[in-house]
Design a protein around this motif. Sequence first.
Motif, PDB file in Angstrom:
ATOM      1  N   ASN A 225       0.863  -1.171   0.000  1.00  0.00           N
ATOM      2  CA  ASN A 225       0.000   0.000   0.000  1.00  0.00           C
ATOM      3  C   ASN A 225       0.900   1.222   0.000  1.00  0.00           C
ATOM      4  O   ASN A 225       2.093   1.129   0.240  1.00  0.00           O
ATOM      5  CB  ASN A 225      -0.880   0.025   1.247  1.00  0.00           C
ATOM      6  CG  ASN A 225      -1.911  -1.080   1.236  1.00  0.00           C
ATOM      7  OD1 ASN A 225      -2.254  -1.611   0.199  1.00  0.00           O
ATOM      8  ND2 ASN A 225      -2.388  -1.438   2.405  1.00  0.00           N
ATOM      9  N   ASP A 226       0.334   2.374  -0.229  1.00  0.00           N
ATOM     10  CA  ASP A 226       1.109   3.611  -0.192  1.00  0.00           C
ATOM     11  C   ASP A 226       1.673   3.831   1.201  1.00  0.00           C
ATOM     12  O   ASP A 226       1.208   3.266   2.174  1.00  0.00           O
ATOM     13  CB  ASP A 226       0.221   4.796  -0.571  1.00  0.00           C
ATOM     14  CG  ASP A 226      -0.205   4.726  -2.025  1.00  0.00           C
ATOM     15  OD1 ASP A 226       0.536   4.153  -2.832  1.00  0.00           O
ATOM     16  OD2 ASP A 226      -1.283   5.251  -2.336  1.00  0.00           O
ATOM     17  N   ARG A 227       2.654   4.727   1.269  1.00  0.00           N
ATOM     18  CA  ARG A 227       3.190   5.114   2.576  1.00  0.00           C
ATOM     19  C   ARG A 227       2.107   5.920   3.291  1.00  0.00           C
ATOM     20  O   ARG A 227       1.566   6.852   2.746  1.00  0.00           O
ATOM     21  CB  ARG A 227       4.446   5.960   2.407  1.00  0.00           C
ATOM     22  CG  ARG A 227       5.579   5.160   1.834  1.00  0.00           C
ATOM     23  CD  ARG A 227       6.812   6.025   1.636  1.00  0.00           C
ATOM     24  NE  ARG A 227       7.860   5.205   1.096  1.00  0.00           N
ATOM     25  CZ  ARG A 227       8.819   4.643   1.829  1.00  0.00           C
ATOM     26  NH1 ARG A 227       8.844   4.839   3.122  1.00  0.00           N
ATOM     27  NH2 ARG A 227       9.732   3.900   1.284  1.00  0.00           N
ATOM     28  N   PHE A 228       1.812   5.519   4.514  1.00  0.00           N
ATOM     29  CA  PHE A 228       0.770   6.198   5.268  1.00  0.00           C
ATOM     30  C   PHE A 228       1.380   7.149   6.293  1.00  0.00           C
ATOM     31  O   PHE A 228       1.181   8.327   6.282  1.00  0.00           O
ATOM     32  CB  PHE A 228      -0.085   5.192   6.031  1.00  0.00           C
ATOM     33  CG  PHE A 228      -0.873   4.282   5.134  1.00  0.00           C
ATOM     34  CD1 PHE A 228      -0.610   2.929   5.124  1.00  0.00           C
ATOM     35  CD2 PHE A 228      -1.854   4.771   4.316  1.00  0.00           C
ATOM     36  CE1 PHE A 228      -1.335   2.079   4.322  1.00  0.00           C
ATOM     37  CE2 PHE A 228      -2.589   3.931   3.514  1.00  0.00           C
ATOM     38  CZ  PHE A 228      -2.331   2.576   3.512  1.00  0.00           C
TER      39      PHE A 228
ATOM     40  N   LYS B 115     -12.673  -0.458   6.640  1.00  0.00           N
ATOM     41  CA  LYS B 115     -12.056   0.598   7.451  1.00  0.00           C
ATOM     42  C   LYS B 115     -11.329  -0.023   8.644  1.00  0.00           C
ATOM     43  O   LYS B 115     -11.823  -0.925   9.293  1.00  0.00           O
ATOM     44  CB  LYS B 115     -13.102   1.576   7.992  1.00  0.00           C
ATOM     45  CG  LYS B 115     -13.903   2.322   6.931  1.00  0.00           C
ATOM     46  CD  LYS B 115     -13.112   3.427   6.303  1.00  0.00           C
ATOM     47  CE  LYS B 115     -13.929   4.315   5.399  1.00  0.00           C
ATOM     48  NZ  LYS B 115     -14.545   3.687   4.263  1.00  0.00           N
ATOM     49  N   ILE B 116     -10.142   0.503   8.909  1.00  0.00           N
ATOM     50  CA  ILE B 116      -9.360   0.103  10.074  1.00  0.00           C
ATOM     51  C   ILE B 116      -9.017   1.373  10.843  1.00  0.00           C
ATOM     52  O   ILE B 116      -8.590   2.366  10.257  1.00  0.00           O
ATOM     53  CB  ILE B 116      -8.057  -0.606   9.658  1.00  0.00           C
ATOM     54  CG1 ILE B 116      -8.367  -1.896   8.904  1.00  0.00           C
ATOM     55  CG2 ILE B 116      -7.182  -0.888  10.874  1.00  0.00           C
ATOM     56  CD1 ILE B 116      -7.157  -2.526   8.258  1.00  0.00           C
ATOM     57  N   LEU B 117      -9.215   1.340  12.153  1.00  0.00           N
ATOM     58  CA  LEU B 117      -8.850   2.460  13.012  1.00  0.00           C
ATOM     59  C   LEU B 117      -7.567   2.085  13.735  1.00  0.00           C
ATOM     60  O   LEU B 117      -7.502   1.056  14.412  1.00  0.00           O
ATOM     61  CB  LEU B 117      -9.964   2.758  14.011  1.00  0.00           C
ATOM     62  CG  LEU B 117      -9.772   3.964  14.910  1.00  0.00           C
ATOM     63  CD1 LEU B 117      -9.661   5.246  14.090  1.00  0.00           C
ATOM     64  CD2 LEU B 117     -10.921   4.081  15.892  1.00  0.00           C
TER      65      LEU B 117
ATOM     66  N   THR C 261      -9.281   0.471   3.502  1.00  0.00           N
ATOM     67  CA  THR C 261      -8.634  -0.641   2.815  1.00  0.00           C
ATOM     68  C   THR C 261      -9.150  -0.798   1.392  1.00  0.00           C
ATOM     69  O   THR C 261      -8.536  -1.484   0.591  1.00  0.00           O
ATOM     70  CB  THR C 261      -8.822  -1.954   3.590  1.00  0.00           C
ATOM     71  OG1 THR C 261     -10.214  -2.184   3.794  1.00  0.00           O
ATOM     72  CG2 THR C 261      -8.109  -1.890   4.931  1.00  0.00           C
ATOM     73  N   SER C 262     -10.245  -0.132   1.061  1.00  0.00           N
ATOM     74  CA  SER C 262     -10.742  -0.195  -0.323  1.00  0.00           C
ATOM     75  C   SER C 262      -9.975   0.776  -1.220  1.00  0.00           C
ATOM     76  O   SER C 262      -9.804   0.533  -2.404  1.00  0.00           O
ATOM     77  CB  SER C 262     -12.246   0.089  -0.393  1.00  0.00           C
ATOM     78  OG  SER C 262     -12.541   1.364   0.117  1.00  0.00           O
ATOM     79  N   THR C 263      -9.453   1.884  -0.655  1.00  0.00           N
ATOM     80  CA  THR C 263      -8.674   2.843  -1.444  1.00  0.00           C
ATOM     81  C   THR C 263      -7.200   2.848  -1.059  1.00  0.00           C
ATOM     82  O   THR C 263      -6.422   3.590  -1.641  1.00  0.00           O
ATOM     83  CB  THR C 263      -9.231   4.273  -1.274  1.00  0.00           C
ATOM     84  OG1 THR C 263      -9.093   4.656   0.105  1.00  0.00           O
ATOM     85  CG2 THR C 263     -10.676   4.363  -1.714  1.00  0.00           C
TER      86      THR C 263
END
Length: 162
Positions: free
Chosen positions: A66-69, A84-86, A113-115
Amino acid sequence: MLDLMHKERGWQEMPDWNGPSLSYAVGVAQGERFYLFSGRSYAPDEAMVEHTEGYVFEPGVGNGVNDRFFSCNGGDWYTIREDKILLFGGVEEILPTSSEHPGFSRKLRLVSTSTNSLVDSLECPYRIPVTTNVVSVGNQVFIVSGEVQPGIRTPFILKGDF
């Protein structure tokens, strides 16, 4: 891997992890996927490397990046919905352990998690412990005890309603 819905199949070997060796990473299981956020790599005679990537493993598909968050080393997590994850707290900056250490992050981060992206981030008014358990009951989430700063544990329980 052990599929708890089909225990009779026994333990199954999964593909090797092709990413970096990680400690203090945040792992989240959601649906058929396993997410791994941040972490640190250590090697003899080398400087520690802090990672900000988010990885996802999906059986039959393999590993993806995934991209760097952001950095959320040692944080806690809770799955809000299937997409969604919190993420709670964690370490935003690696600092030496000392009495001047400001403590761990007070940030709550919502990841889609969908995007594969950070949706929202907000500051919690309370110190969020790390290395702890997150328990959910209905629409309530409890963060039970844990470290709020290196070597300092809290006896408090945080409760949130969704």
